[in-house]
Design a protein around this motif. Sequence first.
Motif, PDB file in Angstrom:
ATOM      1  N   ALA A  86      19.051 -25.759  -5.253  1.00 41.08           N
ATOM      2  CA  ALA A  86      18.651 -24.562  -6.221  1.00 41.08           C
ATOM      3  C   ALA A  86      17.262 -24.135  -5.614  1.00 41.08           C
ATOM      4  CB  ALA A  86      18.612 -24.911  -7.585  1.00 41.08           C
ATOM      5  N   GLU A  87      16.344 -25.115  -5.321  1.00 42.11           N
ATOM      6  CA  GLU A  87      14.871 -25.087  -4.713  1.00 42.11           C
ATOM      7  C   GLU A  87      14.755 -24.620  -3.343  1.00 42.11           C
ATOM      8  OE1 GLU A  87      13.222 -28.626  -5.955  1.00 42.11           O
ATOM      9  OE2 GLU A  87      13.204 -28.152  -8.264  1.00 42.11           O
ATOM     10  N   ASN A  88      15.973 -24.936  -2.584  1.00 43.41           N
ATOM     11  CA  ASN A  88      15.641 -24.778  -1.139  1.00 43.41           C
ATOM     12  C   ASN A  88      16.813 -24.322  -0.474  1.00 43.41           C
ATOM     13  OD1 ASN A  88      15.312 -25.208   1.743  1.00 43.41           O
ATOM     14  ND2 ASN A  88      14.169 -27.181   1.442  1.00 43.41           N
ATOM     15  N   LYS A  89      16.912 -22.899  -0.230  1.00 44.23           N
ATOM     16  CA  LYS A  89      17.947 -22.403   0.355  1.00 44.23           C
ATOM     17  C   LYS A  89      18.470 -22.853   1.631  1.00 44.23           C
ATOM     18  CE  LYS A  89      18.263 -17.954   1.957  1.00 44.23           C
ATOM     19  NZ  LYS A  89      18.155 -16.611   2.165  1.00 44.23           N
ATOM     20  N   HIS A  90      17.224 -23.046   2.503  1.00 44.99           N
ATOM     21  CA  HIS A  90      17.375 -23.425   3.862  1.00 44.99           C
ATOM     22  C   HIS A  90      18.108 -24.930   3.962  1.00 44.99           C
ATOM     23  CE1 HIS A  90      16.439 -24.567   8.210  1.00 44.99           C
ATOM     24  NE2 HIS A  90      15.861 -25.628   7.962  1.00 44.99           N
ATOM     25  N   LEU A  91      17.878 -25.817   2.975  1.00 44.14           N
ATOM     26  CA  LEU A  91      18.501 -27.158   3.003  1.00 44.14           C
ATOM     27  C   LEU A  91      20.188 -26.860   2.685  1.00 44.14           C
ATOM     28  CD1 LEU A  91      18.179 -30.232   2.965  1.00 44.14           C
ATOM     29  CD2 LEU A  91      17.832 -29.905   0.573  1.00 44.14           C
ATOM     30  N   PHE A  92      20.170 -26.074   1.617  1.00 44.59           N
ATOM     31  CA  PHE A  92      21.797 -25.821   1.241  1.00 44.59           C
ATOM     32  C   PHE A  92      22.412 -25.258   2.527  1.00 44.59           C
ATOM     33  CE2 PHE A  92      24.382 -22.204  -0.359  1.00 44.59           C
ATOM     34  CZ  PHE A  92      25.482 -23.081  -0.131  1.00 44.59           C
ATOM     35  N   PHE A  93      21.955 -24.186   3.081  1.00 45.11           N
ATOM     36  CA  PHE A  93      22.697 -23.989   4.550  1.00 45.11           C
ATOM     37  C   PHE A  93      22.906 -25.069   5.368  1.00 45.11           C
ATOM     38  CE2 PHE A  93      21.708 -19.119   4.402  1.00 45.11           C
ATOM     39  CZ  PHE A  93      22.302 -18.713   3.001  1.00 45.11           C
ATOM     40  N   GLN A  94      21.764 -25.703   5.611  1.00 37.98           N
ATOM     41  CA  GLN A  94      21.695 -26.764   6.590  1.00 37.98           C
ATOM     42  C   GLN A  94      22.884 -27.693   6.266  1.00 37.98           C
ATOM     43  OE1 GLN A  94      18.283 -28.979   7.409  1.00 37.98           O
ATOM     44  NE2 GLN A  94      19.360 -30.713   8.099  1.00 37.98           N
ATOM     45  N   HIS A  95      22.979 -28.319   5.127  1.00 35.71           N
ATOM     46  CA  HIS A  95      24.016 -29.178   4.523  1.00 35.71           C
ATOM     47  C   HIS A  95      25.222 -28.697   4.277  1.00 35.71           C
ATOM     48  CE1 HIS A  95      21.310 -32.248   2.511  1.00 35.71           C
ATOM     49  NE2 HIS A  95      21.036 -31.988   3.526  1.00 35.71           N
ATOM     50  N   TYR A  96      25.531 -27.083   4.235  1.00 34.10           N
ATOM     51  CA  TYR A  96      26.645 -26.376   4.218  1.00 34.10           C
ATOM     52  C   TYR A  96      27.396 -26.558   5.535  1.00 34.10           C
ATOM     53  CZ  TYR A  96      30.265 -22.740   3.132  1.00 34.10           C
ATOM     54  OH  TYR A  96      31.440 -22.038   2.784  1.00 34.10           O
ATOM     55  N   VAL A  97      26.602 -26.239   6.438  1.00 33.95           N
ATOM     56  CA  VAL A  97      26.963 -26.144   8.011  1.00 33.95           C
ATOM     57  C   VAL A  97      27.748 -27.488   8.358  1.00 33.95           C
ATOM     58  CG1 VAL A  97      26.139 -25.862  10.352  1.00 33.95           C
ATOM     59  CG2 VAL A  97      25.794 -23.961   8.636  1.00 33.95           C
ATOM     60  N   ASP A  98      26.953 -28.499   7.824  1.00 35.96           N
ATOM     61  CA  ASP A  98      27.364 -29.837   8.284  1.00 35.96           C
ATOM     62  C   ASP A  98      28.750 -30.207   7.703  1.00 35.96           C
ATOM     63  OD1 ASP A  98      25.324 -30.226  10.048  1.00 35.96           O
ATOM     64  OD2 ASP A  98      24.267 -31.487   8.521  1.00 35.96           O
ATOM     65  N   SER A  99      28.815 -29.688   6.456  1.00 37.13           N
ATOM     66  CA  SER A  99      29.874 -30.167   5.546  1.00 37.13           C
ATOM     67  C   SER A  99      31.127 -29.128   5.819  1.00 37.13           C
ATOM     68  CB  SER A  99      29.685 -30.140   3.968  1.00 37.13           C
ATOM     69  OG  SER A  99      28.650 -30.753   3.626  1.00 37.13           O
ATOM     70  N   ILE A 100      30.965 -27.869   6.101  1.00 38.74           N
ATOM     71  CA  ILE A 100      32.154 -27.358   6.583  1.00 38.74           C
ATOM     72  C   ILE A 100      32.496 -27.365   7.818  1.00 38.74           C
ATOM     73  CG2 ILE A 100      31.025 -25.204   7.508  1.00 38.74           C
ATOM     74  CD1 ILE A 100      32.965 -23.631   5.565  1.00 38.74           C
ATOM     75  N   THR A 101      31.751 -27.861   8.798  1.00 33.29           N
ATOM     76  CA  THR A 101      32.312 -28.307   9.834  1.00 33.29           C
ATOM     77  C   THR A 101      32.985 -29.723   9.928  1.00 33.29           C
ATOM     78  OG1 THR A 101      30.447 -27.471  10.956  1.00 33.29           O
ATOM     79  CG2 THR A 101      31.390 -29.043  12.481  1.00 33.29           C
ATOM     80  N   ARG A 102      32.463 -30.676   8.945  1.00 32.91           N
ATOM     81  CA  ARG A 102      33.378 -31.901   8.663  1.00 32.91           C
ATOM     82  C   ARG A 102      34.709 -31.492   8.213  1.00 32.91           C
ATOM     83  NH1 ARG A 102      29.337 -34.819   8.030  1.00 32.91           N
ATOM     84  NH2 ARG A 102      28.566 -34.233   6.011  1.00 32.91           N
ATOM     85  N   MET A 103      34.727 -30.625   7.313  1.00 35.30           N
ATOM     86  CA  MET A 103      36.065 -30.245   6.651  1.00 35.30           C
ATOM     87  C   MET A 103      36.852 -29.833   7.718  1.00 35.30           C
ATOM     88  SD  MET A 103      36.761 -27.809   3.438  1.00 35.30           S
ATOM     89  CE  MET A 103      36.935 -26.217   4.515  1.00 35.30           C
ATOM     90  N   GLY A 104      36.152 -28.919   8.609  1.00 37.49           N
ATOM     91  CA  GLY A 104      37.078 -28.245   9.790  1.00 37.49           C
ATOM     92  C   GLY A 104      37.813 -29.074  10.346  1.00 37.49           C
ATOM     93  N   ASN A 105      37.251 -30.278  10.546  1.00 38.89           N
ATOM     94  CA  ASN A 105      37.837 -31.592  11.398  1.00 38.89           C
ATOM     95  C   ASN A 105      38.915 -32.365  10.738  1.00 38.89           C
ATOM     96  OD1 ASN A 105      36.200 -30.778  13.616  1.00 38.89           O
ATOM     97  ND2 ASN A 105      34.647 -32.271  13.098  1.00 38.89           N
ATOM     98  N   ILE A 106      39.402 -32.070   9.740  1.00 41.54           N
ATOM     99  CA  ILE A 106      40.265 -32.863   8.907  1.00 41.54           C
ATOM    100  C   ILE A 106      41.801 -32.622   9.606  1.00 41.54           C
ATOM    101  CG2 ILE A 106      41.486 -33.298   6.687  1.00 41.54           C
ATOM    102  CD1 ILE A 106      39.293 -32.200   5.047  1.00 41.54           C
ATOM    103  N   SER A 107      42.032 -33.693  10.124  1.00 38.81           N
ATOM    104  CA  SER A 107      43.500 -33.897  10.709  1.00 38.81           C
ATOM    105  C   SER A 107      43.956 -32.811  11.498  1.00 38.81           C
ATOM    106  CB  SER A 107      44.430 -34.385   9.710  1.00 38.81           C
ATOM    107  OG  SER A 107      44.037 -35.464   9.304  1.00 38.81           O
ATOM    108  N   PRO A 108      43.237 -32.094  12.528  1.00 38.81           N
ATOM    109  CA  PRO A 108      44.043 -30.917  13.417  1.00 38.81           C
ATOM    110  C   PRO A 108      44.928 -31.390  14.304  1.00 38.81           C
ATOM    111  CG  PRO A 108      41.714 -31.711  14.172  1.00 38.81           C
ATOM    112  CD  PRO A 108      42.003 -32.436  12.828  1.00 38.81           C
ATOM    113  N   LEU A 109      45.755 -30.556  14.286  1.00 36.18           N
ATOM    114  CA  LEU A 109      46.910 -30.645  15.423  1.00 36.18           C
ATOM    115  C   LEU A 109      46.251 -30.278  16.662  1.00 36.18           C
ATOM    116  CD1 LEU A 109      50.019 -29.385  13.155  1.00 36.18           C
ATOM    117  CD2 LEU A 109      49.428 -31.855  13.597  1.00 36.18           C
ATOM    118  N   THR A 110      46.482 -30.925  17.699  1.00 38.26           N
ATOM    119  CA  THR A 110      45.951 -30.515  19.164  1.00 38.26           C
ATOM    120  C   THR A 110      46.762 -30.743  20.161  1.00 38.26           C
ATOM    121  OG1 THR A 110      44.526 -32.576  19.201  1.00 38.26           O
ATOM    122  CG2 THR A 110      43.526 -30.635  18.033  1.00 38.26           C
ATOM    123  N   GLY A 111      46.613 -30.225  21.290  1.00 43.13           N
ATOM    124  CA  GLY A 111      47.174 -30.702  22.379  1.00 43.13           C
ATOM    125  C   GLY A 111      48.635 -30.178  22.413  1.00 43.13           C
TER     126      GLY A 111
END
Length: 347
Positions: A305-330
Amino acid sequence: MASSKMAFAAILIASLFFTASLAFPAHHEGAYPTGQSPKPGLSPDYYKVTCPQADEIVVSVLKKAIAKEQRIAASLLRLLFHDCFVQGCDASVLLDDNDGVVSEKNAIPNKNSIRGFEVIDEIKAALEEACPHTVSCADTIALAARGSTVLSGGPYWELPLGRKDSKTANMKLANKNLPPPNATLHRLINFFQRQGLGKVDLVALSGSHTIGAARCVSFKQRLYNQHRDNKPDRTLEKTLYHTLASVCPRTGGDNNIRPLDFASPAKFDNAYYQLILEGRGLLNSDQVLWTGSDPEVAGLVRSYAENKHLFFQHYVDSITRMGNISPLTGYSGEIRKNCRVVNKHIQ
Protein backbone atom coordinates in the motif's frame (compact mmCIF):
# COMPACT_ATOMS: atom_id res chain seq x y z
CA MET A 1 62.81 -22.46 -2.80
CA ALA A 2 61.43 -18.94 -2.86
CA SER A 3 60.18 -19.40 -6.41
CA SER A 4 58.38 -22.64 -5.47
CA LYS A 5 56.70 -20.86 -2.53
CA MET A 6 55.56 -18.08 -4.86
CA ALA A 7 54.17 -20.61 -7.32
CA PHE A 8 52.31 -22.39 -4.54
CA ALA A 9 50.86 -19.07 -3.34
CA ALA A 10 49.72 -18.22 -6.87
CA ILE A 11 47.98 -21.59 -7.20
CA LEU A 12 46.32 -21.10 -3.81
CA ILE A 13 45.03 -17.63 -4.74
CA ALA A 14 43.71 -18.89 -8.07
CA SER A 15 41.99 -21.77 -6.30
CA LEU A 16 40.33 -19.43 -3.80
CA PHE A 17 39.18 -17.13 -6.60
CA PHE A 18 37.66 -20.05 -8.51
CA THR A 19 35.85 -21.30 -5.40
CA ALA A 20 34.52 -17.82 -4.68
CA SER A 21 33.32 -17.42 -8.26
CA LEU A 22 31.28 -20.62 -7.88
CA ALA A 23 29.78 -19.47 -4.61
CA PHE A 24 29.03 -15.94 -5.87
CA PRO A 25 28.40 -16.15 -9.62
CA ALA A 26 28.49 -12.92 -11.56
CA HIS A 27 25.14 -11.17 -12.01
CA HIS A 28 24.16 -10.56 -15.59
CA GLU A 29 21.62 -7.97 -16.64
CA GLY A 30 18.29 -9.64 -17.28
CA ALA A 31 19.17 -12.68 -15.17
CA TYR A 32 16.35 -14.26 -13.19
CA PRO A 33 16.06 -13.66 -9.43
CA THR A 34 16.71 -16.62 -7.17
CA GLY A 35 14.01 -19.21 -7.65
CA GLN A 36 12.75 -17.60 -10.86
CA SER A 37 14.80 -19.53 -13.41
CA PRO A 38 12.52 -20.78 -16.15
CA LYS A 39 11.76 -24.48 -16.17
CA PRO A 40 13.93 -26.54 -18.54
CA GLY A 41 12.55 -26.02 -22.03
CA LEU A 42 11.15 -22.55 -21.28
CA SER A 43 12.86 -19.37 -22.45
CA PRO A 44 11.85 -15.77 -23.19
CA ASP A 45 13.50 -16.31 -26.60
CA TYR A 46 11.60 -19.50 -27.41
CA TYR A 47 9.85 -17.97 -30.45
CA LYS A 48 12.66 -15.63 -31.43
CA VAL A 49 13.27 -17.51 -34.69
CA THR A 50 9.99 -19.35 -35.30
CA CYS A 51 7.56 -16.51 -34.53
CA PRO A 52 9.40 -13.31 -33.55
CA GLN A 53 6.24 -11.20 -33.97
CA ALA A 54 4.18 -13.31 -31.50
CA ASP A 55 4.03 -10.72 -28.72
CA GLU A 56 3.31 -7.92 -31.17
CA ILE A 57 0.35 -9.91 -32.55
CA VAL A 58 -1.01 -10.58 -29.06
CA VAL A 59 -0.75 -6.94 -28.00
CA SER A 60 -2.38 -5.74 -31.23
CA VAL A 61 -5.49 -7.86 -30.59
CA LEU A 62 -5.49 -6.93 -26.90
CA LYS A 63 -5.47 -3.19 -27.61
CA LYS A 64 -8.65 -3.49 -29.64
CA ALA A 65 -10.33 -5.80 -27.14
CA ILE A 66 -9.49 -3.60 -24.12
CA ALA A 67 -10.55 -0.44 -25.96
CA LYS A 68 -13.90 -2.13 -26.56
CA GLU A 69 -14.25 -3.40 -22.96
CA GLN A 70 -11.75 -2.37 -20.28
CA ARG A 71 -12.80 -5.22 -17.97
CA ILE A 72 -11.50 -7.84 -20.43
CA ALA A 73 -7.92 -7.13 -19.31
CA ALA A 74 -8.68 -8.48 -15.84
CA SER A 75 -10.59 -11.42 -17.28
CA LEU A 76 -7.61 -12.49 -19.38
CA LEU A 77 -5.23 -12.10 -16.44
CA ARG A 78 -7.56 -14.27 -14.36
CA LEU A 79 -7.49 -16.99 -17.02
CA LEU A 80 -3.79 -17.50 -16.32
CA PHE A 81 -4.48 -18.12 -12.61
CA HIS A 82 -7.34 -20.50 -13.30
CA ASP A 83 -5.20 -22.38 -15.80
CA CYS A 84 -1.99 -22.70 -13.77
CA PHE A 85 -3.72 -23.74 -10.52
CA VAL A 86 -5.25 -26.79 -12.25
CA GLN A 87 -2.69 -29.40 -13.42
CA GLY A 88 -0.19 -26.65 -14.30
CA CYS A 89 0.01 -23.96 -16.99
CA ASP A 90 -1.18 -26.09 -19.90
CA ALA A 91 -4.27 -24.34 -21.35
CA SER A 92 -6.56 -27.06 -19.95
CA VAL A 93 -8.94 -24.27 -18.89
CA LEU A 94 -9.67 -23.48 -22.56
CA LEU A 95 -10.95 -26.94 -23.52
CA ASP A 96 -14.66 -27.33 -24.20
CA ASP A 97 -16.65 -30.47 -23.44
CA ASN A 98 -15.81 -33.05 -26.09
CA ASP A 99 -15.12 -36.76 -26.46
CA GLY A 100 -13.04 -37.73 -23.43
CA VAL A 101 -12.88 -34.13 -22.13
CA VAL A 102 -14.99 -32.78 -19.27
CA SER A 103 -14.44 -29.04 -19.44
CA GLU A 104 -13.06 -27.11 -16.48
CA LYS A 105 -15.31 -24.25 -17.57
CA ASN A 106 -18.18 -26.01 -15.78
CA ALA A 107 -16.37 -26.29 -12.44
CA ILE A 108 -18.01 -24.34 -9.61
CA PRO A 109 -15.31 -21.59 -9.44
CA ASN A 110 -15.45 -21.14 -13.23
CA LYS A 111 -19.08 -21.57 -14.32
CA ASN A 112 -20.65 -18.26 -15.42
CA SER A 113 -17.51 -16.59 -14.06
CA ILE A 114 -14.34 -16.92 -16.13
CA ARG A 115 -14.48 -15.18 -19.46
CA GLY A 116 -12.34 -13.87 -22.31
CA PHE A 117 -12.34 -17.06 -24.38
CA GLU A 118 -13.38 -15.24 -27.55
CA VAL A 119 -10.39 -12.89 -27.26
CA ILE A 120 -8.06 -15.88 -26.85
CA ASP A 121 -9.68 -17.40 -29.96
CA GLU A 122 -8.99 -14.19 -31.89
CA ILE A 123 -5.38 -14.01 -30.73
CA LYS A 124 -4.79 -17.67 -31.54
CA ALA A 125 -6.29 -17.28 -35.03
CA ALA A 126 -3.96 -14.35 -35.73
CA LEU A 127 -0.96 -16.34 -34.46
CA GLU A 128 -1.92 -19.34 -36.59
CA GLU A 129 -2.16 -17.14 -39.66
CA ALA A 130 1.28 -15.63 -39.07
CA CYS A 131 3.07 -18.68 -37.65
CA PRO A 132 1.10 -21.88 -38.23
CA HIS A 133 1.33 -24.59 -35.57
CA THR A 134 3.96 -22.71 -33.60
CA VAL A 135 2.61 -20.80 -30.58
CA SER A 136 0.80 -22.93 -28.00
CA CYS A 137 -2.48 -21.98 -26.35
CA ALA A 138 -0.75 -22.14 -22.95
CA ASP A 139 1.75 -19.50 -24.09
CA THR A 140 -1.09 -17.51 -25.66
CA ILE A 141 -2.75 -17.27 -22.23
CA ALA A 142 0.54 -16.23 -20.63
CA LEU A 143 1.24 -13.59 -23.31
CA ALA A 144 -2.31 -12.26 -23.03
CA ALA A 145 -2.00 -12.00 -19.24
CA ARG A 146 1.25 -10.04 -19.46
CA GLY A 147 -0.07 -7.82 -22.23
CA SER A 148 -3.26 -7.08 -20.30
CA THR A 149 -1.24 -6.15 -17.23
CA VAL A 150 1.09 -3.82 -19.13
CA LEU A 151 -1.72 -2.17 -21.11
CA SER A 152 -3.49 -1.48 -17.80
CA GLY A 153 -0.44 0.36 -16.42
CA GLY A 154 1.20 -2.57 -14.65
CA PRO A 155 4.74 -3.95 -14.83
CA TYR A 156 6.38 -5.77 -17.73
CA TRP A 157 8.25 -9.02 -17.07
CA GLU A 158 10.50 -11.37 -18.97
CA LEU A 159 8.12 -14.21 -19.82
CA PRO A 160 9.55 -17.73 -20.19
CA LEU A 161 7.82 -19.41 -23.16
CA GLY A 162 7.70 -22.86 -24.68
CA ARG A 163 4.77 -24.44 -22.83
CA LYS A 164 2.79 -27.11 -24.66
CA ASP A 165 -0.95 -27.72 -24.46
CA SER A 166 -2.58 -30.53 -22.53
CA LYS A 167 -4.86 -33.07 -24.17
CA THR A 168 -6.99 -33.33 -21.05
CA ALA A 169 -8.91 -31.15 -18.62
CA ASN A 170 -9.64 -31.80 -14.95
CA MET A 171 -12.90 -30.42 -13.59
CA LYS A 172 -12.46 -32.27 -10.29
CA LEU A 173 -9.11 -30.56 -9.72
CA ALA A 174 -10.58 -27.20 -10.71
CA ASN A 175 -13.20 -27.60 -7.99
CA LYS A 176 -10.48 -28.57 -5.51
CA ASN A 177 -7.63 -26.15 -6.31
CA LEU A 178 -9.25 -22.79 -7.12
CA PRO A 179 -9.78 -20.58 -4.04
CA PRO A 180 -13.38 -19.39 -3.50
CA PRO A 181 -14.06 -15.68 -2.87
CA ASN A 182 -15.21 -16.37 0.70
CA ALA A 183 -12.05 -18.28 1.67
CA THR A 184 -10.43 -17.65 5.04
CA LEU A 185 -6.80 -16.60 5.16
CA HIS A 186 -5.77 -20.02 6.45
CA ARG A 187 -7.45 -21.69 3.47
CA LEU A 188 -5.92 -19.22 1.02
CA ILE A 189 -2.44 -19.95 2.34
CA ASN A 190 -3.11 -23.68 1.94
CA PHE A 191 -4.39 -23.24 -1.63
CA PHE A 192 -1.17 -21.44 -2.56
CA GLN A 193 1.10 -23.84 -0.68
CA ARG A 194 -0.46 -26.66 -2.69
CA GLN A 195 1.00 -25.01 -5.79
CA GLY A 196 4.42 -24.44 -4.22
CA LEU A 197 3.65 -20.76 -3.61
CA GLY A 198 4.15 -18.88 -0.35
CA LYS A 199 2.64 -15.95 1.54
CA VAL A 200 4.46 -13.33 -0.54
CA ASP A 201 3.02 -14.93 -3.68
CA LEU A 202 -0.47 -14.95 -2.16
CA VAL A 203 -0.41 -11.26 -1.25
CA ALA A 204 1.36 -10.09 -4.40
CA LEU A 205 -0.80 -12.09 -6.81
CA SER A 206 -3.97 -11.01 -5.00
CA GLY A 207 -2.98 -7.56 -6.26
CA SER A 208 -4.33 -8.63 -9.65
CA HIS A 209 -7.64 -7.49 -8.15
CA THR A 210 -6.46 -3.94 -8.70
CA ILE A 211 -8.33 -4.27 -12.01
CA GLY A 212 -11.59 -5.98 -12.87
CA ALA A 213 -14.93 -6.62 -11.22
CA ALA A 214 -16.82 -9.31 -9.30
CA ARG A 215 -20.44 -10.44 -9.35
CA CYS A 216 -22.65 -9.80 -6.35
CA VAL A 217 -22.93 -13.52 -5.72
CA SER A 218 -19.20 -13.51 -4.92
CA PHE A 219 -19.53 -11.15 -1.97
CA LYS A 220 -23.23 -11.13 -1.00
CA GLN A 221 -22.49 -13.30 2.02
CA ARG A 222 -20.43 -10.42 3.46
CA LEU A 223 -23.42 -8.10 3.21
CA TYR A 224 -26.12 -10.23 4.80
CA ASN A 225 -24.89 -13.41 6.43
CA GLN A 226 -21.14 -13.39 6.97
CA HIS A 227 -21.09 -15.73 9.95
CA ARG A 228 -24.47 -17.40 9.34
CA ASP A 229 -25.99 -14.91 11.76
CA ASN A 230 -27.93 -12.76 9.24
CA LYS A 231 -25.53 -9.89 9.90
CA PRO A 232 -22.96 -8.15 7.66
CA ASP A 233 -19.22 -8.62 7.92
CA ARG A 234 -18.11 -6.31 10.74
CA THR A 235 -14.79 -5.67 8.94
CA LEU A 236 -16.64 -4.11 5.97
CA GLU A 237 -16.45 -0.30 5.99
CA LYS A 238 -19.96 1.11 6.51
CA THR A 239 -20.13 3.46 3.54
CA LEU A 240 -19.01 0.69 1.24
CA TYR A 241 -21.57 -1.63 2.82
CA HIS A 242 -24.44 0.74 1.98
CA THR A 243 -23.12 1.24 -1.56
CA LEU A 244 -22.89 -2.49 -2.17
CA ALA A 245 -26.26 -3.25 -0.56
CA SER A 246 -27.93 -0.77 -2.94
CA VAL A 247 -26.65 -2.75 -5.94
CA CYS A 248 -26.75 -6.24 -4.46
CA PRO A 249 -30.10 -6.84 -2.69
CA ARG A 250 -30.56 -9.72 -0.31
CA THR A 251 -32.48 -11.63 -2.98
CA GLY A 252 -31.78 -11.37 -6.70
CA GLY A 253 -29.14 -9.32 -8.50
CA ASP A 254 -26.51 -12.07 -8.26
CA ASN A 255 -24.99 -11.16 -11.63
CA ASN A 256 -24.70 -7.44 -10.97
CA ILE A 257 -21.04 -6.46 -10.87
CA ARG A 258 -18.93 -4.07 -8.80
CA PRO A 259 -15.27 -3.11 -9.27
CA LEU A 260 -12.73 -4.94 -7.13
CA ASP A 261 -10.80 -1.68 -6.77
CA PHE A 262 -13.19 1.26 -6.32
CA ALA A 263 -10.41 3.85 -6.45
CA SER A 264 -8.93 3.05 -9.89
CA PRO A 265 -10.76 0.03 -11.36
CA ALA A 266 -9.11 0.21 -14.79
CA LYS A 267 -5.57 0.99 -13.64
CA PHE A 268 -3.04 -1.61 -12.46
CA ASP A 269 -1.63 0.09 -9.35
CA ASN A 270 -1.42 -0.42 -5.58
CA ALA A 271 -4.73 1.22 -4.65
CA TYR A 272 -6.16 -2.26 -4.01
CA TYR A 273 -3.97 -2.58 -0.90
CA GLN A 274 -4.77 0.94 0.28
CA LEU A 275 -8.47 0.11 0.15
CA ILE A 276 -7.94 -3.08 2.16
CA LEU A 277 -6.33 -1.04 4.94
CA GLU A 278 -9.54 1.04 5.03
CA GLY A 279 -11.82 -2.01 5.24
CA ARG A 280 -12.87 -1.52 1.62
CA GLY A 281 -11.74 -4.81 0.12
CA LEU A 282 -14.60 -6.23 -1.96
CA LEU A 283 -14.20 -9.97 -1.51
CA ASN A 284 -13.71 -11.75 1.78
CA SER A 285 -10.54 -13.24 0.28
CA ASP A 286 -9.28 -9.67 -0.23
CA GLN A 287 -10.08 -8.26 3.20
CA VAL A 288 -8.75 -11.25 5.19
CA LEU A 289 -5.25 -10.44 3.94
CA TRP A 290 -5.43 -7.57 6.45
CA THR A 291 -7.79 -8.92 9.10
CA GLY A 292 -6.70 -12.57 9.11
CA SER A 293 -4.37 -12.24 12.12
CA ASP A 294 -1.19 -13.11 10.23
CA PRO A 295 1.48 -10.45 10.89
CA GLU A 296 3.56 -11.40 7.85
CA VAL A 297 0.62 -11.20 5.45
CA ALA A 298 -0.70 -7.97 7.00
CA GLY A 299 2.79 -6.48 6.85
CA LEU A 300 3.00 -7.21 3.14
CA VAL A 301 -0.38 -5.54 2.56
CA ARG A 302 0.85 -2.40 4.32
CA SER A 303 4.18 -2.45 2.47
CA TYR A 304 2.50 -2.72 -0.93
CA ALA A 305 0.00 0.00 0.00
CA GLU A 306 2.89 2.32 0.77
CA ASN A 307 5.27 1.28 -2.01
CA LYS A 308 3.98 0.59 -5.53
CA HIS A 309 7.49 -0.20 -6.77
CA LEU A 310 7.86 -2.97 -4.18
CA PHE A 311 4.45 -4.38 -5.14
CA PHE A 312 5.39 -4.42 -8.83
CA GLN A 313 8.74 -6.07 -8.06
CA HIS A 314 7.15 -8.83 -5.97
CA TYR A 315 4.30 -9.23 -8.45
CA VAL A 316 6.71 -9.89 -11.31
CA ASP A 317 8.59 -12.46 -9.25
CA SER A 318 5.39 -14.20 -8.14
CA ILE A 319 3.61 -14.32 -11.49
CA THR A 320 6.80 -15.68 -13.07
CA ARG A 321 6.91 -18.35 -10.38
CA MET A 322 3.25 -19.18 -10.94
CA GLY A 323 3.82 -19.41 -14.70
CA ASN A 324 6.44 -22.08 -14.01
CA ILE A 325 3.92 -24.47 -12.38
CA SER A 326 4.20 -27.87 -14.08
CA PRO A 327 4.41 -26.77 -17.73
CA LEU A 328 4.35 -29.38 -20.47
CA THR A 329 7.53 -29.07 -22.54
CA GLY A 330 9.45 -30.95 -25.20
CA TYR A 331 7.47 -33.89 -26.55
CA SER A 332 4.81 -33.67 -23.84
CA GLY A 333 1.43 -32.30 -24.84
CA GLU A 334 0.80 -30.66 -28.22
CA ILE A 335 0.30 -27.29 -29.87
CA ARG A 336 -3.45 -27.04 -30.36
CA LYS A 337 -4.61 -25.42 -33.57
CA ASN A 338 -7.94 -24.55 -31.93
CA CYS A 339 -7.58 -23.83 -28.22
CA ARG A 340 -11.03 -25.25 -27.46
CA VAL A 341 -10.35 -28.80 -28.70
CA VAL A 342 -7.44 -31.22 -28.88
CA ASN A 343 -5.99 -31.66 -32.35
CA LYS A 344 -7.49 -35.09 -33.00
CA HIS A 345 -10.90 -33.41 -33.34
CA ILE A 346 -9.71 -31.01 -36.04
CA GLN A 347 -10.29 -32.17 -39.60
